[in-house]
Design a protein around this motif. Structure first.
Motif, PDB file in Angstrom:
ATOM      1  N   HIS A 284       0.828  -1.211   0.000  1.00 21.32           N
ATOM      2  CA  HIS A 284       0.000   0.000   0.000  1.00 21.32           C
ATOM      3  C   HIS A 284       0.867   1.268   0.000  1.00 21.32           C
ATOM      4  CE1 HIS A 284      -3.382  -2.668   0.721  1.00 21.32           C
ATOM      5  NE2 HIS A 284      -2.753  -3.160   1.775  1.00 21.32           N
ATOM      6  N   LEU A 285       1.870   1.261  -0.863  1.00 19.96           N
ATOM      7  CA  LEU A 285       2.754   2.405  -1.051  1.00 19.96           C
ATOM      8  C   LEU A 285       2.779   2.756  -2.532  1.00 19.96           C
ATOM      9  CD1 LEU A 285       5.720   1.224   1.219  1.00 19.96           C
ATOM     10  CD2 LEU A 285       4.024   2.972   1.794  1.00 19.96           C
ATOM     11  N   THR A 286       3.531   3.774  -2.890  1.00 23.61           N
ATOM     12  CA  THR A 286       3.726   4.120  -4.298  1.00 23.61           C
ATOM     13  C   THR A 286       4.992   3.437  -4.799  1.00 23.61           C
ATOM     14  OG1 THR A 286       5.045   6.078  -3.797  1.00 23.61           O
ATOM     15  CG2 THR A 286       2.642   6.355  -3.922  1.00 23.61           C
ATOM     16  N   PRO A 287       5.085   3.175  -6.107  1.00 20.62           N
ATOM     17  CA  PRO A 287       6.322   2.597  -6.641  1.00 20.62           C
ATOM     18  C   PRO A 287       7.555   3.443  -6.323  1.00 20.62           C
ATOM     19  CG  PRO A 287       4.569   2.429  -8.260  1.00 20.62           C
ATOM     20  CD  PRO A 287       4.027   3.267  -7.140  1.00 20.62           C
ATOM     21  N   SER A 288       7.398   4.754  -6.336  1.00 16.55           N
ATOM     22  CA  SER A 288       8.551   5.608  -6.036  1.00 16.55           C
ATOM     23  C   SER A 288       8.983   5.441  -4.584  1.00 16.55           C
ATOM     24  CB  SER A 288       8.214   7.073  -6.332  1.00 16.55           C
ATOM     25  OG  SER A 288       7.145   7.521  -5.511  1.00 16.55           O
ATOM     26  N   ALA A 289       8.018   5.207  -3.678  1.00 16.82           N
ATOM     27  CA  ALA A 289       8.373   4.973  -2.276  1.00 16.82           C
ATOM     28  C   ALA A 289       9.150   3.669  -2.127  1.00 16.82           C
ATOM     29  CB  ALA A 289       7.113   4.951  -1.416  1.00 16.82           C
ATOM     30  N   ILE A 290       8.709   2.626  -2.831  1.00 12.87           N
ATOM     31  CA  ILE A 290       9.440   1.351  -2.798  1.00 12.87           C
ATOM     32  C   ILE A 290      10.848   1.551  -3.336  1.00 12.87           C
ATOM     33  CG2 ILE A 290       9.557  -0.975  -3.778  1.00 12.87           C
ATOM     34  CD1 ILE A 290       7.466  -0.782  -1.662  1.00 12.87           C
ATOM     35  N   SER A 291      10.955   2.231  -4.473  1.00  8.67           N
ATOM     36  CA  SER A 291      12.264   2.485  -5.078  1.00  8.67           C
ATOM     37  C   SER A 291      13.167   3.257  -4.112  1.00  8.67           C
ATOM     38  CB  SER A 291      12.090   3.264  -6.382  1.00  8.67           C
ATOM     39  OG  SER A 291      13.341   3.546  -6.968  1.00  8.67           O
ATOM     40  N   HIS A 292      12.612   4.240  -3.432  1.00  6.46           N
ATOM     41  CA  HIS A 292      13.387   5.057  -2.500  1.00  6.46           C
ATOM     42  C   HIS A 292      13.855   4.212  -1.306  1.00  6.46           C
ATOM     43  CE1 HIS A 292      14.688   8.553  -0.217  1.00  6.46           C
ATOM     44  NE2 HIS A 292      13.975   8.099   0.813  1.00  6.46           N
ATOM     45  N   GLN A 293      12.967   3.361  -0.789  1.00  2.00           N
ATOM     46  CA  GLN A 293      13.340   2.536   0.360  1.00  2.00           C
ATOM     47  C   GLN A 293      14.404   1.516  -0.013  1.00  2.00           C
ATOM     48  OE1 GLN A 293       9.660   0.974   1.889  1.00  2.00           O
ATOM     49  NE2 GLN A 293       9.077   2.918   2.859  1.00  2.00           N
ATOM     50  N   VAL A 294      14.261   0.910  -1.195  1.00  7.93           N
ATOM     51  CA  VAL A 294      15.277  -0.043  -1.647  1.00  7.93           C
ATOM     52  C   VAL A 294      16.618   0.660  -1.840  1.00  7.93           C
ATOM     53  CG1 VAL A 294      15.974  -1.498  -3.590  1.00  7.93           C
ATOM     54  CG2 VAL A 294      13.653  -1.676  -2.672  1.00  7.93           C
ATOM     55  N   LYS A 295      16.577   1.850  -2.439  1.00  4.68           N
ATOM     56  CA  LYS A 295      17.809   2.617  -2.646  1.00  4.68           C
ATOM     57  C   LYS A 295      18.458   2.974  -1.310  1.00  4.68           C
ATOM     58  CE  LYS A 295      20.820   4.584  -5.271  1.00  4.68           C
ATOM     59  NZ  LYS A 295      21.714   3.747  -6.114  1.00  4.68           N
TER      60      LYS A 295
END
Length: 301
Positions: A30-41
Motif C-alpha cells: 500500500h505504497l507508491t512505486p517511487s516509495a518502494i524504489s526510494h526505500q530499496v535505494k
C-alpha cells in the motif's frame, strides 16, 4: 544494533525481491512505486552495494541481492513467529495451506486426508485447488503445492520432489467392453476419450505399442476426473493415471484394458514443491513424508 537498517527498507526489499517488480511490491504494501524504489535505494546505500538489476518493467536480484534475500527471509519468519508467541497465539492449532491440482485433490488426496489427520491430529490442513499452480514467491500464504503435468522450472529457492512415476492405463466400463464383438481389438473399435491437459496422450500409448492412433472425432475433457467419469458413463475409453480412478477400479465400475504388447506407460505426473527455507521445511515435513509414502504405494499398483 546501529548496523541494522530501517525495517521498512527490509520489508520493501523482501516484497520487491519476491515479486520482481517495484509496482507489485507497492500494491502489496500500500505504497507508491517511487516509495518502494526510494526505500530499496536507502537499503542499498546503507549496505554499500547494489542489490537489484533494473530492467524495463521489472527487477531481478543480482548476486549480492540473492545472498541477502536468502538469509533475510528466514530471519523475518522467525521474527513473525516470535511476535505470535509473545501474543499468545502459538497455542492455536497450526495450519498448513496446501494448493493441489483439482483432479488429484478430488480423486486421490481428499479421500486420504482422514488418514493423515489421524496420524497428525494437531495439524490442520487448508486445501486449495486450481488448475494453474501458484508462484510460491508471490503466494506467501501458501505453504506447498502439488502440481500436475510438469514440475516448476529450476529455482534454487524451491525444493521440488516427484510423487513417483504413475501407471497410465486404458480404462473402460465393463458394459462398454462387453459390447465388443468377439475377438475385435478394443483399441480399433471403442471410442477413445482425450484428456487435453495430460502430458501423456493416446498418441504416446499407440506409439509405445508400435501403432498409429486411429483417426476420427473423439470426446475430450480438460480434467482427468471428468475423463474418468465419462468412461464410467460408457462414453469411451480414457487413458489416465490410476490415481484418478482408484475408487472406480475398486468398485469395478472401470476395468483396465490390455495393451497389445502388455506394456504399461509410467510417467512422473505430480510434483510436490515448497520454499527452500528453514521455517517452511519444518512446516511441511510431516506432509511431505506422508505424501511420498502414499505415492510410492500407488506407483506400485
Amino acid at each position: 544494533m546501529r548496523s541494522i537498517p530501517n525495517f521498512a527498507w527490509l520489508r520493501a526489499f523482501e516484497s520487491a525481491a519476491r515479486l520482481e517488480n517495484f509496482s507489485l511490491a507497492a500494491d502489496e504494501l500500500h505504497l507508491t512505486p517511487s516509495a518502494i524504489s526510494h526505500q530499496v535505494k536507502s537499503l542499498e546505500t546503507h549496505l554499500g552495494r547494489s542489490l537489484f538489476v533494473r530492467h524495463n518493467r521489472r527487477v531481478s536480484l543480482n548476486k549480492h541481492g540473492q545472498e541477502f534475500y536468502r538469509e533475510l527471509v528466514p530471519l523475518l519468519n522467525q521474527l513473525a513467529h516470535l511476535c505470535e508467541e509473545t501474543q499468545g497465539q502459538s497455542s492455536a492449532t497450526p495450519a498448513l495451506t496446501v494448493h493441489c491440482a483439482p483432479s488429484l485433490a478430488v480423486k486421490w488426496l481428499g479421500p486420504r486426508l482422514h488418514a493423515f489427520m489421524r496420524e497428525y491430529p494437531d495439524l490442520s490442513i487448508h486445501l486449495r485447488t486450481d488448475a494453474t499452480p501458484p508462484d510460491l514467491h508471490q503466494a506467501t500464504d501458501i505453504d506447498c503445492v502439488i502440481s500436475y503435468g510438469h514440475a516448476p522450472r529450476h529455482d534454487p529457492r524451491l525444493v521440488v520432489e516427484s510423487l513417483h512415476p504413475e501407471p497410465l492405463l486404458p480404462l473402460c466400463s465393463p458394459k462398454l467392453f462387453a459390447s465388443l464383438a468377439l475377438h475385435q481389438p478394443w483399441y480399433l473399435h471403442l471410442p477413445l476419450i482425450d484428456s487435453t491437459i495430460s502430458p501423456v496422450s493416446w498418441a504416446d500409448w499407440f506409439g509405445s505399442n508400435g501403432m498409429a492412433p486411429p483417426l476420427g472425432p473423439r470426446l475430450s475433457f480438460d480434467r482427468g476426473a471428468m475423463a474418468v467419469a465419462a468412461a464410467v458413463d460408457q462414453l469411451g475409453v480414457t487413458l489416465e493415471t490410476v490415481r484418478f480412478a482408484e475408487r472406480e477400479l475398486a468398485s469395478r465400475e472401470l476395468l483396465v484394458l490390455p495393451a497389445p504388447n502388455s506394456r504399461t506407460l509410467q510417467r512422473e505426473m505430480h510434483f510436490f514443491y515448497y520454499r527452500n527455507q528453514r521455517d517452511t521445511l519444518k512446516r511441511v515435513e510431516h506432509l511431505r513424508d506422508w505424501l511420498l509414502r502414499e505415492a510410492s504405494l500407488t506407483s506400485l499398483r
